[in-house]
Design an enzyme around this catalytic site. Structure first.
Site, mmCIF file in Angstrom:
data_model
loop_
_atom_site.group_PDB
_atom_site.id
_atom_site.type_symbol
_atom_site.label_atom_id
_atom_site.label_comp_id
_atom_site.label_asym_id
_atom_site.label_seq_id
_atom_site.Cartn_x
_atom_site.Cartn_y
_atom_site.Cartn_z
ATOM 1 N N TRP A 88 0.824 -1.220 0.000
ATOM 2 C CA TRP A 88 0.000 0.000 0.000
ATOM 3 C C TRP A 88 0.858 1.270 0.000
ATOM 4 O O TRP A 88 0.453 2.320 0.491
ATOM 5 C CB TRP A 88 -0.987 0.017 1.173
ATOM 6 C CG TRP A 88 -1.911 -1.174 1.164
ATOM 7 C CD1 TRP A 88 -1.778 -2.293 1.922
ATOM 8 C CD2 TRP A 88 -3.072 -1.368 0.345
ATOM 9 N NE1 TRP A 88 -2.793 -3.183 1.632
ATOM 10 C CE2 TRP A 88 -3.604 -2.642 0.667
ATOM 11 C CE3 TRP A 88 -3.718 -0.603 -0.627
ATOM 12 C CZ2 TRP A 88 -4.732 -3.156 0.053
ATOM 13 C CZ3 TRP A 88 -4.855 -1.113 -1.236
ATOM 14 C CH2 TRP A 88 -5.351 -2.373 -0.896
ATOM 15 N N LYS A 124 -5.880 -0.327 -5.340
ATOM 16 C CA LYS A 124 -6.643 0.921 -5.316
ATOM 17 C C LYS A 124 -5.866 1.977 -6.064
ATOM 18 O O LYS A 124 -4.670 1.811 -6.325
ATOM 19 C CB LYS A 124 -6.859 1.407 -3.874
ATOM 20 C CG LYS A 124 -8.151 0.984 -3.217
ATOM 21 C CD LYS A 124 -8.335 1.698 -1.887
ATOM 22 C CE LYS A 124 -9.693 1.374 -1.277
ATOM 23 N NZ LYS A 124 -9.897 2.100 -0.001
ATOM 24 N N ASP A 341 -32.696 -1.407 -17.976
ATOM 25 C CA ASP A 341 -33.513 -0.947 -16.854
ATOM 26 C C ASP A 341 -33.702 0.575 -16.910
ATOM 27 O O ASP A 341 -32.824 1.306 -17.360
ATOM 28 C CB ASP A 341 -32.828 -1.310 -15.539
ATOM 29 C CG ASP A 341 -33.585 -0.773 -14.342
ATOM 30 O OD1 ASP A 341 -34.713 -1.245 -14.120
ATOM 31 O OD2 ASP A 341 -33.071 0.143 -13.660
ATOM 32 N N GLU A 396 -37.247 -1.297 -20.745
ATOM 33 C CA GLU A 396 -38.235 -1.147 -19.681
ATOM 34 C C GLU A 396 -38.747 0.295 -19.742
ATOM 35 O O GLU A 396 -38.122 1.211 -19.219
ATOM 36 C CB GLU A 396 -37.606 -1.425 -18.308
ATOM 37 C CG GLU A 396 -38.638 -1.447 -17.201
ATOM 38 C CD GLU A 396 -38.120 -0.963 -15.847
ATOM 39 O OE1 GLU A 396 -38.728 -1.348 -14.828
ATOM 40 O OE2 GLU A 396 -37.145 -0.202 -15.787
#
Length: 682
Positions: A88, A124, A341, A396
């Site tokens: 890290w 990350k 959606d 939809e």
């Protein structure tokens, strides 16, 4: 170059002459679409290259084992790749930024040629903002994120790069596009009767054979794109390229889809590009410290009802991200298409909030239409259908937007199907507010047949929406508390259960055969699943009691659920034989309000429904166009469907050449109360 196709309104006006005053708006949308397409082909190498952003952005591996990481974050002034691989450390792998705001770093391989970042290890991006503030984010294009609820609901990103021996190798080709869509809408996590989250492996082993046996030819998978909050039903996405890890690994999902293909099943992804989770720590929100990287800034970038962020569809990089997202699932997982959606929310600046749709065309082409989002949907459909001609896309949309299911090259939005969302609402209103005697046959038929000319619809009696907490399944509306006490064959067949079984079958066949060009069922509803769906959350003490499908009920030979399941399968298999969903719309010859009888023909079959609660009719005369001798192919009154066998399947019905109800011939049938029949020519 993409090649310019001049806009020709001829086809549109043939479809719907009332669109003539709105041709300028339709032409403007088409021109904006063409402009984006030209940009992509002139500057990005066309759809082929532009939609493979996932091979360039995020974490990729070169042949020599070098890991390349690229991220779009123009507001950051400094960026470092951090993870377990470097303890890290925020300084060992700094990224450099190009003129487009894209950061890049290469991580050299180990001496043995293996990537320096181990498979499935955590990573990350750490960034410094102009203010000097340090922020850390999950890579936007990450393909696997995991959650450990024992210490945090926030997701952690992992570098998914399994060795070749552990990568799933697809064995089966995609099945050809079905001529009729019979869709089984499913959620992997609830596909177990146990009080826990189900897995991809279990779905492959237990659900695929069940779905295939029922006669469905398409599976629509919900809640695949990663979402931290399980109770969001998959509609608050944080990592768009990560298949949900709560059900297993990416390789497990690949195996599921490949196995489905081996059974001849088409698999669609419920894709959520209408909005995104507002999460910052593990989502796209404020990714580079600004309000407006992937989303519109301010109120335009927020959905007040969903409490989520709204994409900026006018951004070049956002288009790369979203179009590549579609390509990624088609290519890397071998999905066969998408159910989009929240299309209504996308197409209007008001997102459908506090707005009803009357059908006035001004609502579709006026100032409330979001043309950037509409053009994105045109691009998405054009990309999918250009690169994968057999792919299927479903919208939809509750608004009734014209040309939604007309090809883009003809000025439409390019979807193959739209969901017929008015149909389930009709049944719930009838079951909640009307006695059986007050059901209006004309209104029911109108709802089922009122669809746009030459635009295909997916009909359904109920989907996941109707099963969610706050509502109930149709079976539960019909039979309610008696489902707890009277669903065993060892108990008396009460009036409530008899009515419930009969109407459940009739409603489904009526919707299946009259309501559209495709049919959808939400898992469990085929056998009348009781109660409702409710995911573990604070409000229910994190209970899984209602977050599962109790297939043990239908598998118990003593319980009456098997009758509804048998009828569902028979209905699907009969459609496979005769293809009514791919046939022209039905001709309805009778809607008799007094008798509560509906009669129609489709695909050469004769459908007769008697919804009367008490009256049976002997020698009931019904019109039919094609002369000859008919027999019964399906009766809801058969013993194997929980019926009383009042109708003999051996009976033969000959036509008489005399006009009746607008048809050239008639025949006479015995049609008991609350029974439906399908007759075919012998």
């Amino acid at each position: 170059m993409s090649g310019h196709a001049a806009f020709d309104p001829t086809h549109i006006l043939e479809l719907d002459g009332y669109l003539k005053p709105f041709l300028p708006a339709i032409e403007r949308r088409y021109a904006r679409f063409q402009q984006w397409k030209d940009t992509i082909f002139q500057h990005e190498g066309g759809y082929e290259r532009f939609t493979k952003g996932y091979e360039v952005m995020g974490l990729t591996v070169k042949d020599d084992g070098t890991v390349v990481y690229r991220e779009w974050a123009p507001n950051a002034t400094e960026a470092n790749l951090i993870g377990e691989f470097n303890g890290w450390n925020r300084s060992t792998y700094p990224l450099s930024k190009n003129q487009y705001g894209v950061w890049e770093v290469e991580v050299p391989p180990k001496a043995n040629g293996q990537p320096a970042i181990p498979h499935d290890s955590k990573v990350k991006i750490s960034m410094i903002l102009p203010s000097g503030t340090r922020i850390e984010r999950l890579p936007a294009w990450i393909q696997r994120v995991t959650q450990d609820l024992t210490y945090s609901p926030a997701y952690e990103s992992r570098f998914w790069n399994p060795p070749a021996s552990e990568r799933y190798q697809f064995k089966n080709p995609r099945p050809p596009q079905p001529r009729s869509l019979r869709i089984y809408e499913a959620h992997v996590g609830i596909s177990t009767p146990e009080l826990r989250v189900g897995t991809y492996k279990e779905f492959t082993q237990n659900m695929l054979p069940r779905i295939h046996k029922l006669g469905y030819n398409t599976i629509q998978l919900m809640a695949i794109m990663e979402h931290p909050y399980y109770a969001s039903f998959g509609y608050q996405v944080t990592s768009f390229f990560a298949a949900s890890s709560r059900y297993g690994t990416p390789e497990d999902l690949r195996e599921l889809i490949d196995t489905a293909h081996g059974m001849g099943l088409t698999v669609l992804l419920d894709v959520v590009h209408s909005h995104a989770s507002k999460n910052v720590l593990d989502g796209l929100n404020a990714f580079d410290g600004t309000d407006h990287l992937y989303f519109h800034e301010g109120g335009k970038g927020r959905h007040e009802l969903w409490d989520s962020r709204l994409f900026n569809y006018g951004s070049h990089e956002v288009l790369r991200f979203l179009l590549s997202n579609l390509r990624f699932y088609m290519e890397e997982y071998q999905f066969d298409g998408f159910r989009f959606d929240g299309v209504t929310s996308m197409m209007y600046l008001h997102h459908g909030i506090g707005t009803g749709f009357s059908g006035n065309y001004e609502e579709y082409y006026g100032s409330s239409a979001d043309e950037e989002a509409i053009v994105y949907l045109m691009l998405a459909n054009d990309v999918v259908h250009t690169l994968y001609p057999s792919a299927i896309t479903i919208a939809e949309d509750v608004s009734g937007m014209p040309l939604l299911c007309v090809p883009v090259k003809q000025g439409g939005m390019g979807f193959d199907y739209r969901l017929a969302m008015a149909i389930p609402d009709t049944w719930i209103k009838l079951l909640k507010h009307k006695s059986d005697e007050d059901w209006n046959m004309g209104n029911i038929v109108h709802t089922l047949t009122n669809r746009r000319h030459r635009e295909k619809s997916i009909a359904y009696a109920e989907s996941h929406d109707q099963a969610l907490v706050g509502d109930k399944t149709i079976a539960f509306w019909l039979m309610d508390k008696e489902m707890y006490t009277n669903m065993s064959d060892l108990t008396t067949m009460t009036h409530v259960i008899s009515r419930g079984l009969a109407l459940h079958k009739m409603i489904r066949l009526l919707v299946h055969s009259l309501g559209g060009e495709g049919y959808l069922n939400f898992e469990g509803n085929e056998f009348g699943h009781p109660e409702w769906l409710d995911f573990p959350r604070e409000g229910n003490n994190n209970s899984f009691h209602h977050a599962r499908r109790q297939f043990n009920l239908v598998d118990d030979e003593l319980l009456r659920y098997k009758y509804l399941n048998n009828f569902d399968a028979a209905m699907n298999h009969l459609e496979e034989r005769y293809g009514w969903l791919s046939a022209p719309q039905a001709y309805v010859s009778l809607k008799h309000e007094g008798d509560k009888v509906i009669v129609y023909e489709r695909a050469g079959l004769l459908f007769v429904f008697n919804f009367h609660p008490t009256k049976s009719f002997t020698d009931y005369r019904v019109g039919v166009d094609i002369p000859g001798e008919y027999s019964i192919l399906l009766s809801s009154d058969e013993k194997r469907f929980g019926g009383f066998e009042n109708v003999s399947l051996e009976s033969k019905y000959s036509t008489t050449a005399m006009e009746w109800n607008g048809r050239k011939n008639w025949l006479q049938v015995y049609i008991p109360s609350r029974t439906c029949l399908v007759l075919g020519k012998m």
